[in-house]
Scaffold this active site. Structure first.
Site, mmCIF file in Angstrom:
data_model
loop_
_atom_site.group_PDB
_atom_site.id
_atom_site.type_symbol
_atom_site.label_atom_id
_atom_site.label_comp_id
_atom_site.label_asym_id
_atom_site.label_seq_id
_atom_site.Cartn_x
_atom_site.Cartn_y
_atom_site.Cartn_z
ATOM 1 N N LYS A 215 0.836 -1.210 0.000
ATOM 2 C CA LYS A 215 0.000 0.000 0.000
ATOM 3 C C LYS A 215 0.873 1.264 0.000
ATOM 4 C CE LYS A 215 -3.358 2.916 0.712
ATOM 5 N NZ LYS A 215 -4.397 3.243 -0.237
ATOM 6 N N CYS A 269 -4.010 10.053 1.931
ATOM 7 C CA CYS A 269 -3.139 8.926 1.550
ATOM 8 C C CYS A 269 -1.818 9.368 0.927
ATOM 9 C CB CYS A 269 -3.878 8.018 0.574
ATOM 10 S SG CYS A 269 -5.248 7.157 1.338
#
Ligand SMILES: NC(=O)c1ccc[n+]([C@@H]2O[C@H](COP(=O)([O-])OP(=O)(O)OC[C@H]3O[C@@H](n4cnc5c(N)ncnc54)[C@H](O)[C@@H]3O)[C@@H](O)[C@H]2O)c1
Length: 420
Positions: A215, A269
């Protein structure tokens, strides 16, 4: 199966809605009393297309309930924030608090899944925090050892990073491929079985550390590529070249795909996760760090451009178009547009702010000089137009509305008007 989802934000709430809509019993948990009170009345504190209808349907079917404290369940999904601290170190306090809050409810066979984007090693930390709280629990390490002498009930831990795009979350939760990484093989398999209830994409198994890194890698890849585009935009500005035309031309090469520049990089993010890599291996992560620095410096570059524009007009009134971190969402977290607007307020400029996705200005913009207004009013009353977010309403502004005004387009929305 009962799933207890801890943290009901942009990730936890859609996940709760999706599992419960498949007929699985879900208890959604959040520390914010007002969030839980509202959710019980089907009032949502976040906007995501079709989410309200999904939640309403699950509540009606009796499959989704809400609570401020965890309950006994077979599976726990943690979807709490993972921000960074002052010097860009990961702040795992929310993850730790969430892990400790579920510890009393775990029993033999319980599975804990971390969905929050986290530094490498966090899933193992959760396992250790929980087992330190509950001496009767243990997990099996990846090399087959029991984690504790006293443990009699085995529990399982996995990381399953979330890769959904705000605005398309409900579609992507179901259709994206998922990486599932357990702290041991059995944990990976149990987590795969959970996600196979809702996922139509492929579920790929790995270990927890690789899943965590995957990720962080995806978001760092995006950040580095956006930094390249942002650097190009500054270079082109200095050389008097239209960067948008340049990128279109370069992308005609069959193996070149340059991303779009902008006023910086925001959101929960991409602007955050690369720091988790830099923080854990600062000597090695040189390019990743430099990309962060380049993207974080772009708002200041835009501000300098605005100051030049202000110096060239009489009694400047700036139409600030967009505050969110990206187009067509209400999310202002880490938004470079918000940072720019905040600086403009602190410099005392007169602002006509347009943000179709919010109903009132955030506290940091509250000033007698800043007003949240309609697009029409902002275009009418301003002499500088500052495009910060490419919301669909902004992309189709007729060119005639720009006549006689100074236009700064940081998103390449308005064709040849673009200057950087
Ligand atoms: N938003 C995205 O698009 C996105 C995409 C991929 C991954 N992620 C990751 O998912 C995680 C969650 O992000 P988000 O956007 O849903 O955050 P969010 O801020 O929207 O929601 C988090 C929720 O957790 C609650 N919370 C905090 N501590 C808690 C605790 N101890 N117990 C119960 N509830 C608690 C908060 O009150 C909040 O409602 C983060 O790690 C983020 O990086 C987010």
């Amino acid at each position: 199966m009962t799933i207890c989802i801890v943290g009901l934000g942009y990730i936890g709430l859609p996940t709760a809605g999706t599992f419960s809509n498949k007929g699985i019993n879900v208890v959604g948990v959040d520390v914010k009393q007002e969030v839980i009170d509202d959710l019980k009345r089907c009032v949502l504190h976040i906007y995501e297309p079709d989410l309200k209808e999904l939640i309403a349907d699950s509540i009606k079917k009796g499959k989704l309930t809400f609570s401020t404290t965890p309950v006994e369940a077979n599976v726990y999904i943690l979807a709490v924030p993972t921000p960074f601290k002052e010097h860009h170190e990961a702040d795992l306090s929310y993850v730790r608090a969430a892990a400790e809050s579920i510890a009393p409810y775990l029993k033999a066979g319980s599975l804990v899944i971390l969905e929050s984007t986290s530094p490498v090693g966090t899933t193992e930390k959760i396992a250790n925090w929980i087992c330190a709280n509950r001496k009767d629990l243990y997990y099996t390490t990846s090399d087959g050892h029991k984690s504790s002498e006293t443990g009699v009930n085995e529990v399982f831990f996995a990381h399953c990073p979330e890769r959904v795009l705000p605005g398309r979350i409900l579609y992507e939760i179901v259709h994206n491929d998922r990486i599932v990484g357990g702290i041991n093989q059995k944990s990976s398999e149990l987590a795969r079985d959970v996600y196979s209830e809702i996922c139509q994409g492929e579920i790929v198994l790995t270990d927890s550390r690789t899943a965590e890194m995957s990720k962080l890698t995806e978001n760092s890849f995006r950040d580095v590529n956006i930094a390249f585009a942002n650097e190009l935009s500054v270079i082109c500005d200095k050389l008097g070249i239209n960067v948008w035309e340049l990128i279109k031309l370069a992308n005609r090469h069959p193996r070149v795909n340059i991303l779009n520049p902008g006023p910086g990089v925001g959101g929960h993010c991409i602007a955050v996760d690369p720091w988790f890599i830099v923080d854990s291996v600062p000597e090695e992560a040189k390019l990743i760090k430099q990309a962060r620095v380049i993207n974080d410096s772009k708002p200041q570059y835009v501000l300098d451009k605005i100051k030049d524009a202000v110096n060239n007009v009489d009694s400047a009134v700036i139409a600030v178009l967009g505050l969110s971190f990206k187009a067509n969402v209400d999310d202002l977290r880490e938004s470079p547009a918000l940072k720019i607007a905040e600086s403009l307020v602190s410099m005392g400029y007169k602002l006509q702010i347009v943000e179709p996705y919010i109903e009132e200005l955030p506290v940091c913009l509250c000033s007698e000089n800043a007003q949240l207004v309609s697009l029409d009013k902002a275009l009418k009353d301003s002499n500088i137009i500052l495009g910060l977010v490419d919301h669909k309403d902004f992309c189709c502004i007729p060119r005639s509305r720009f006549e006689g005004k100074c236009v700064i387009d940081t998103r390449g929305m308005w064709g040849i008007l673009n200057n950087f």
